[in-house]
Design a protein around this motif. Structure first.
Motif, PDB file in Angstrom:
ATOM      1  N   THR A   1     -26.686 -40.829  10.854  1.00 14.19           N
ATOM      2  CA  THR A   1     -25.933 -40.158  11.893  1.00 14.19           C
ATOM      3  C   THR A   1     -25.044 -39.107  11.273  1.00 14.19           C
ATOM      4  OG1 THR A   1     -24.212 -41.826  11.773  1.00 14.19           O
ATOM      5  CG2 THR A   1     -25.916 -42.165  13.434  1.00 14.19           C
ATOM      6  N   THR A   2     -24.730 -38.094  12.051  1.00 12.66           N
ATOM      7  CA  THR A   2     -23.804 -37.069  11.606  1.00 12.66           C
ATOM      8  C   THR A   2     -22.709 -36.957  12.630  1.00 12.66           C
ATOM      9  OG1 THR A   2     -25.120 -35.366  12.675  1.00 12.66           O
ATOM     10  CG2 THR A   2     -25.543 -35.740  10.340  1.00 12.66           C
ATOM     11  N   ALA A   3     -21.565 -36.492  12.204  1.00  9.22           N
ATOM     12  CA  ALA A   3     -20.413 -36.405  13.099  1.00  9.22           C
ATOM     13  C   ALA A   3     -20.584 -35.278  14.091  1.00  9.22           C
ATOM     14  CB  ALA A   3     -19.138 -36.190  12.296  1.00  9.22           C
ATOM     15  N   ALA A   4     -20.095 -35.508  15.308  1.00 15.01           N
ATOM     16  CA  ALA A   4     -20.145 -34.484  16.338  1.00 15.01           C
ATOM     17  C   ALA A   4     -19.041 -33.452  16.116  1.00 15.01           C
ATOM     18  CB  ALA A   4     -19.989 -35.128  17.719  1.00 15.01           C
ATOM     19  N   THR A   5     -17.905 -33.896  15.608  1.00 11.20           N
ATOM     20  CA  THR A   5     -16.812 -32.994  15.270  1.00 11.20           C
ATOM     21  C   THR A   5     -16.226 -33.446  13.953  1.00 11.20           C
ATOM     22  OG1 THR A   5     -15.124 -34.316  16.340  1.00 11.20           O
ATOM     23  CG2 THR A   5     -16.217 -32.659  17.719  1.00 11.20           C
ATOM     24  N   SER A   6     -15.388 -32.624  13.366  1.00 14.21           N
ATOM     25  CA  SER A   6     -14.837 -32.986  12.067  1.00 14.21           C
ATOM     26  C   SER A   6     -13.935 -34.201  12.131  1.00 14.21           C
ATOM     27  CB  SER A   6     -14.080 -31.796  11.469  1.00 14.21           C
ATOM     28  OG  SER A   6     -13.017 -31.430  12.323  1.00 14.21           O
ATOM     29  N   SER A   7     -13.363 -34.494  13.284  1.00 16.31           N
ATOM     30  CA  SER A   7     -12.508 -35.675  13.365  1.00 16.31           C
ATOM     31  C   SER A   7     -12.954 -36.634  14.452  1.00 16.31           C
ATOM     32  CB  SER A   7     -11.058 -35.240  13.642  1.00 16.31           C
ATOM     33  OG  SER A   7     -11.001 -34.563  14.878  1.00 16.31           O
ATOM     34  N   GLY A   8     -13.997 -36.312  15.167  1.00 12.51           N
ATOM     35  CA  GLY A   8     -14.441 -37.132  16.286  1.00 12.51           C
ATOM     36  C   GLY A   8     -15.502 -38.122  15.892  1.00 12.51           C
ATOM     37  N   PRO A   9     -16.048 -38.796  16.886  1.00 11.63           N
ATOM     38  CA  PRO A   9     -17.066 -39.799  16.612  1.00 11.63           C
ATOM     39  C   PRO A   9     -18.374 -39.161  16.176  1.00 11.63           C
ATOM     40  CG  PRO A   9     -16.795 -39.498  18.970  1.00 11.63           C
ATOM     41  CD  PRO A   9     -15.729 -38.678  18.295  1.00 11.63           C
TER      42      PRO A   9
ATOM     43  N   GLY B   1      -9.194 -40.577   0.840  1.00 10.18           N
ATOM     44  CA  GLY B   1      -8.992 -39.492  -0.106  1.00 10.18           C
ATOM     45  C   GLY B   1      -9.260 -38.127   0.492  1.00 10.18           C
ATOM     46  N   SER B   2      -9.501 -37.167  -0.392  1.00 10.82           N
ATOM     47  CA  SER B   2      -9.744 -35.790   0.049  1.00 10.82           C
ATOM     48  C   SER B   2     -10.821 -35.163  -0.824  1.00 10.82           C
ATOM     49  CB  SER B   2      -8.440 -34.977  -0.042  1.00 10.82           C
ATOM     50  OG  SER B   2      -8.007 -34.931  -1.389  1.00 10.82           O
ATOM     51  N   GLY B   3     -11.280 -34.004  -0.416  1.00 11.50           N
ATOM     52  CA  GLY B   3     -12.309 -33.293  -1.161  1.00 11.50           C
ATOM     53  C   GLY B   3     -13.703 -33.802  -0.843  1.00 11.50           C
ATOM     54  N   THR B   4     -14.682 -33.232  -1.528  1.00  6.59           N
ATOM     55  CA  THR B   4     -16.068 -33.660  -1.375  1.00  6.59           C
ATOM     56  C   THR B   4     -16.186 -35.046  -1.984  1.00  6.59           C
ATOM     57  OG1 THR B   4     -16.842 -31.382  -1.498  1.00  6.59           O
ATOM     58  CG2 THR B   4     -18.467 -33.108  -1.943  1.00  6.59           C
ATOM     59  N   ARG B   5     -16.756 -35.988  -1.221  1.00  3.36           N
ATOM     60  CA  ARG B   5     -16.799 -37.362  -1.689  1.00  3.36           C
ATOM     61  C   ARG B   5     -17.787 -38.199  -0.886  1.00  3.36           C
ATOM     62  NH1 ARG B   5     -12.889 -36.197   1.736  1.00  3.36           N
ATOM     63  NH2 ARG B   5     -11.999 -37.718   3.176  1.00  3.36           N
TER      64      ARG B   5
ATOM     65  N   ASP C   1     -17.938 -33.484   3.225  1.00  3.34           N
ATOM     66  CA  ASP C   1     -17.879 -32.146   2.639  1.00  3.34           C
ATOM     67  C   ASP C   1     -16.865 -31.334   3.436  1.00  3.34           C
ATOM     68  OD1 ASP C   1     -18.155 -29.619   1.596  1.00  3.34           O
ATOM     69  OD2 ASP C   1     -20.338 -29.583   1.741  1.00  3.34           O
ATOM     70  N   PRO C   2     -15.616 -31.200   2.934  1.00  7.21           N
ATOM     71  CA  PRO C   2     -14.570 -30.521   3.693  1.00  7.21           C
ATOM     72  C   PRO C   2     -14.815 -29.023   3.900  1.00  7.21           C
ATOM     73  CG  PRO C   2     -13.790 -31.064   1.495  1.00  7.21           C
ATOM     74  CD  PRO C   2     -15.147 -31.704   1.651  1.00  7.21           C
ATOM     75  N   LYS C   3     -15.788 -28.462   3.193  1.00  5.30           N
ATOM     76  CA  LYS C   3     -16.095 -27.041   3.352  1.00  5.30           C
ATOM     77  C   LYS C   3     -17.002 -26.773   4.550  1.00  5.30           C
ATOM     78  CE  LYS C   3     -15.706 -26.351  -1.581  1.00  5.30           C
ATOM     79  NZ  LYS C   3     -16.501 -26.365  -2.791  1.00  5.30           N
ATOM     80  N   LYS C   4     -17.478 -27.835   5.179  1.00  7.99           N
ATOM     81  CA  LYS C   4     -18.407 -27.685   6.305  1.00  7.99           C
ATOM     82  C   LYS C   4     -17.779 -28.217   7.583  1.00  7.99           C
ATOM     83  CE  LYS C   4     -22.538 -27.675   3.563  1.00  7.99           C
ATOM     84  NZ  LYS C   4     -23.859 -28.185   3.348  1.00  7.99           N
TER      85      LYS C   4
ATOM     86  N   PRO D   1     -19.218 -30.092  10.982  1.00 13.82           N
ATOM     87  CA  PRO D   1     -18.202 -31.111  10.750  1.00 13.82           C
ATOM     88  C   PRO D   1     -18.148 -31.496   9.275  1.00 13.82           C
ATOM     89  CG  PRO D   1     -20.142 -32.131  11.684  1.00 13.82           C
ATOM     90  CD  PRO D   1     -20.408 -30.645  11.658  1.00 13.82           C
ATOM     91  N   GLN D   2     -17.020 -32.058   8.870  1.00 19.27           N
ATOM     92  CA  GLN D   2     -16.836 -32.465   7.476  1.00 19.27           C
ATOM     93  C   GLN D   2     -17.683 -33.685   7.121  1.00 19.27           C
ATOM     94  OE1 GLN D   2     -12.760 -32.954   6.289  1.00 19.27           O
ATOM     95  NE2 GLN D   2     -12.165 -30.950   7.051  1.00 19.27           N
ATOM     96  N   ILE D   3     -17.967 -34.527   8.103  1.00 17.00           N
ATOM     97  CA  ILE D   3     -18.806 -35.699   7.855  1.00 17.00           C
ATOM     98  C   ILE D   3     -20.261 -35.238   7.923  1.00 17.00           C
ATOM     99  CG2 ILE D   3     -19.474 -38.003   8.615  1.00 17.00           C
ATOM    100  CD1 ILE D   3     -16.661 -38.272   9.837  1.00 17.00           C
ATOM    101  N   ALA D   4     -20.859 -35.085   6.724  1.00 16.38           N
ATOM    102  CA  ALA D   4     -22.246 -34.627   6.647  1.00 16.38           C
ATOM    103  C   ALA D   4     -23.200 -35.700   7.152  1.00 16.38           C
ATOM    104  CB  ALA D   4     -22.585 -34.237   5.211  1.00 16.38           C
ATOM    105  N   ALA D   5     -22.873 -36.964   6.919  1.00 14.65           N
ATOM    106  CA  ALA D   5     -23.689 -38.087   7.397  1.00 14.65           C
ATOM    107  C   ALA D   5     -22.869 -39.363   7.294  1.00 14.65           C
ATOM    108  CB  ALA D   5     -24.961 -38.223   6.566  1.00 14.65           C
ATOM    109  N   ALA D   6     -23.229 -40.348   8.092  1.00 16.65           N
ATOM    110  CA  ALA D   6     -22.605 -41.672   8.060  1.00 16.65           C
ATOM    111  C   ALA D   6     -23.678 -42.681   8.420  1.00 16.65           C
ATOM    112  CB  ALA D   6     -21.447 -41.744   9.048  1.00 16.65           C
ATOM    113  N   PHE D   7     -23.739 -43.782   7.672  1.00 20.74           N
ATOM    114  CA  PHE D   7     -24.789 -44.758   7.928  1.00 20.74           C
ATOM    115  C   PHE D   7     -24.405 -46.130   7.396  1.00 20.74           C
ATOM    116  CE2 PHE D   7     -25.738 -41.992   4.337  1.00 20.74           C
ATOM    117  CZ  PHE D   7     -25.832 -42.873   3.268  1.00 20.74           C
ATOM    118  N   PRO D   8     -24.986 -47.185   7.983  1.00 22.38           N
ATOM    119  CA  PRO D   8     -24.722 -48.548   7.507  1.00 22.38           C
ATOM    120  C   PRO D   8     -25.506 -48.828   6.230  1.00 22.38           C
ATOM    121  CG  PRO D   8     -26.288 -48.608   9.301  1.00 22.38           C
ATOM    122  CD  PRO D   8     -25.850 -47.168   9.155  1.00 22.38           C
TER     123      PRO D   8
END
Length: 188
Positions: free
Chosen positions: A38-46, A68-72, A86-89, A91-98
């Motif tokens: 999954t990828t984030a819909a917004t940089s701070s949203g779900p 933390g902060s930065g690319t991680r 990736d804070p340069k993009k 949304p910042q959350i490039a992907a999230a997964f279990p």
């Protein structure tokens, strides 16, 4: 038999073959292994599903505030989730997964990717790929990987393993995202 009948027969045959191939390809992602990232819909949203799915998309836990902060790469011990940040993009959350953890969890803290292996055999004897190692503690190596067969079974409780397994698609995403020296933040 006239040429029109032959052309019609060949056309119908070709349509049948194309339809069969399309039907087979439609289920290939599921057979290839694992949940869809999954990828984030917004940089701070779900987060929202990266690809549409017929089944309900699982709820992605929010990114821990202590990550933390930065690319991680962020790994949460409590939710067994990984976020690629990736804070340069946007949304910042490039992907999230279990993920499925090993029998031993790393100590919360900040680490760096120190080793990567394209394919090898895991401590459970399965063929694994996209191994991204980030910590060693008390003889246990911690890293992310994906089983080539797409399985993410619970680790054998008798084994002392720090392998954190994802599906194959997620393993590829993490491999592409996290070269050596990439920060990995482990949170409780």
């Amino acid at each position: 038999m006239g040429p029109g009948v032959v052309v019609t027969g060949l056309t119908l045959g070709a349509l049948a073959v194309v339809s069969l191939l399309a039907f087979q390809a439609n289920g290939a992602q599921d057979r290839a292994g694992g949940a869809r990232p999954t990828t984030a819909a917004t940089s701070s949203g779900p987060a929202a599903s990266a690809t549409p799915s017929a089944s309900a998309t699982p709820t992605v836990p929010p990114l821990p505030t202590s990550s933390g902060s930065g690319t991680r790469v962020v790994y949460s011990i409590s939710s067994h989730y990984v976020w690629l940040i990736d804070p340069k993009k946007t949304p910042q959350i490039a992907a999230a997964f279990p993920v499925t953890p090993g029998t031993v969890e790393p100590t919360p803290g900040s680490y760096s990717v120190y080793s990567r292996t394209q394919t090898t055999t895991g401590t459970d004897g399965r063929q694994i790929e996209h191994v991204v190692r980030f910590a060693q503690q008390e003889g246990v190596v911690f890293g992310f990987s994906a089983a080539v067969d797409g399985a993410t079974p619970t680790a054998d409780p008798k084994a002392k393993t720090g392998g954190i397994r994802s599906g194959r698609a997620e393993g590829q995403l993490l491999w592409d995202f996290a070269p050596k020296e990439t920060k990995v933040v482990v949170v409780a």
